[in-house]
Design a protein around this motif. Structure first.
Motif, PDB file in Angstrom:
ATOM      1  N   GLN A 101       0.830  -1.206   0.000  1.00 14.77           N
ATOM      2  CA  GLN A 101       0.000   0.000   0.000  1.00 14.77           C
ATOM      3  C   GLN A 101       0.870   1.265   0.000  1.00 14.77           C
ATOM      4  OE1 GLN A 101      -3.333  -0.216  -0.329  1.00 14.77           O
ATOM      5  NE2 GLN A 101      -3.063  -2.449  -0.404  1.00 14.77           N
ATOM      6  N   SER A 103       1.385   3.634  -2.046  1.00 10.59           N
ATOM      7  CA  SER A 103       0.785   4.895  -2.493  1.00 10.59           C
ATOM      8  C   SER A 103       0.030   5.590  -1.370  1.00 10.59           C
ATOM      9  CB  SER A 103      -0.152   4.643  -3.676  1.00 10.59           C
ATOM     10  OG  SER A 103      -1.190   3.746  -3.314  1.00 10.59           O
ATOM     11  N   LYS A 104      -0.362   4.815  -0.333  1.00 12.00           N
ATOM     12  CA  LYS A 104      -1.072   5.395   0.804  1.00 12.00           C
ATOM     13  C   LYS A 104      -0.163   5.686   1.986  1.00 12.00           C
ATOM     14  CE  LYS A 104      -5.454   3.103  -0.303  1.00 12.00           C
ATOM     15  NZ  LYS A 104      -6.507   2.161   0.187  1.00 12.00           N
ATOM     16  N   ASN A 105       0.859   4.808   2.187  1.00 10.22           N
ATOM     17  CA  ASN A 105       1.653   4.963   3.419  1.00 10.22           C
ATOM     18  C   ASN A 105       3.120   5.330   3.206  1.00 10.22           C
ATOM     19  OD1 ASN A 105       2.998   2.512   2.749  1.00 10.22           O
ATOM     20  ND2 ASN A 105       1.440   1.312   3.816  1.00 10.22           N
TER      21      ASN A 105
END
Length: 375
Positions: A101, A103-105
């Motif tokens: 993940q 792109s989020k974290n």
């Protein structure tokens, strides 16, 4: 004396014959429909590469730098914020992996030779940090695992990283040049593949969680120096590409709690030409799915899923540092069906990446980064 020499030679010939007879290497040559083109030069030992959603490629230089390719140009500025790294023989800044993940974290995972600890020298560590590509910096460093004790030996740090579809992170640590001490002892680090949650915590179903005195992060053991690690996205089987000594390089399917035998079983011999075991298999130990004698000097390993390469799709690519080619492996479930020598003379391959742009990138020692481009 003559009898001893005769028996010794017979053993060597048997090991070589068995290796080739078990799985012949077909020669394919450079695919006529794909060319290997230089993207950038100026990278010495590109241990690993990842491609960000914003398309930049981040490269780990074993000497201890994070370099960036942007718009097909190697930036002069390196990413800052790395921990102290011990550049020591085969050790330094090693593998890279993006959190699933990312792109989020923005979590970047990396392994490196860490000098942290009371003993002199270093050992392999796994860390994660937040990557800000705009500021070219790492922040919020979190040390997830550090092998102990340190040693001044410069060989067999491993190390590769993969995530499975459940979010577990796997990484390898070599035997650190302590063949007879570490790989078969689950109370010690080295010669192992480990499994953690993404935050570094120990999964409760790891195989040795309830074993007294064991390193509970261990997933499998009895390894020499795994420098390729890849996962089949269809089956979720994890495959390793491992250095033998003089002969006996291996491809293994990694199983929970399994013992891969090093150094009690091997198709290799000592670099001096003497033997250290007369066994190539043993009850209770996993035999390799494929082995090579002479050694090809394994490096990176990837599964090809890109539609850009119909002739490679659904297969694995592995690097040979010794012979300057790639090996194309056809694997079905838990078996290696065939192998082909491809992209001959591409260079001393250190790392492989299938980018999120669909292209395959090849890190070449002393040359830089090449891209496989369909014609």
């Amino acid at each position: 004396m003559k009898l001893y020499v005769t028996l010794f030679l017979a053993l060597l010939l048997s090991k070589v014959s068995n290796a080739y007879d078990s799985q012949p290497m077909l020669t394919n040559g450079l695919d006529k429909n794909i060319s290997a083109n230089v993207v950038v030069k100026g990278v010495s030992i590109p241990w690993a590469m990842v491609q960000l959603p914003s398309k930049e490629i981040v490269i780990s230089e074993r000497s201890g730098e994070l370099r960036v390719i942007k718009n097909n140009r190697l930036l002069t500025q390196s990413i800052t914020g790395l921990p102290e790294i011990h550049s020591n023989g085969q050790g330094g800044l090693l593998d890279l992996a993006l959190h699933p993940q990312f792109s989020k974290n923005q979590w970047l995972y990396f392994t490196f030779a860490s000098p942290q600890g009371e003993d002199s020298g270093s050992n392999t560590a796994l860390m994660r940090a937040k990557l800000n590509i705009t500021t070219m910096s790492l922040t919020n460093q979190q040390l997830l695992y550090k092998a102990t004790p340190n040693t001044q030996k410069g060989q067999h740090y491993g190390s590769r990283i993969v995530f499975d579809d459940k979010g577990y992170v796997y990484f390898s640590i070599g035997d650190r040049g302590q063949r007879d001490l570490l790989p078969q002892d689950i109370s010690k680090d080295g010669g192992k593949i480990y499994r953690l949650h993404d935050d570094g915590s120990i999964p409760i179903d790891n195989p040795f969680v309830t074993t007294e005195g064991a390193k509970t992060a261990i997933y499998s053991y009895g390894h020499r120096n795994p420098q390729g690690l890849s996962i089949d996205p269809v089956t979720q089987n994890i495959w390793s590409h491992e250095h033998g000594p003089r002969g006996g390089d291996e491809v293994n399917i990694i199983k929970k709690g399994a013992n891969y035998g090093w150094p009690l079983v091997s198709y290799g011999i000592n670099y001096s030409g003497t033997t250290f075991t007369d066994k190539t298999e043993m009850q209770g130990m996993q035999s390799p799915a494929l082995h090579w004698t002479p050694s090809i000097a394994p490096s990176g390993m990837i599964y090809v899923s890109s539609d850009k390469y119909p002739s490679l799709k659904g297969k694995f690519l592995a690097g040979s540092m010794k012979f300057n080619h790639l090996v194309l492996l056809t694997i079905q479930e838990k078996q290696v069906i065939s192998q082909e020598r491809v992209f001959e003379n591409i260079g001393r391959t250190r790392s492989l990446l299938q980018g999120n742009d669909g292209y395959i990138y090849v890190g070449i020692d002393g040359e830089g980064i090449k891209r496989l481009e369909p014609k």
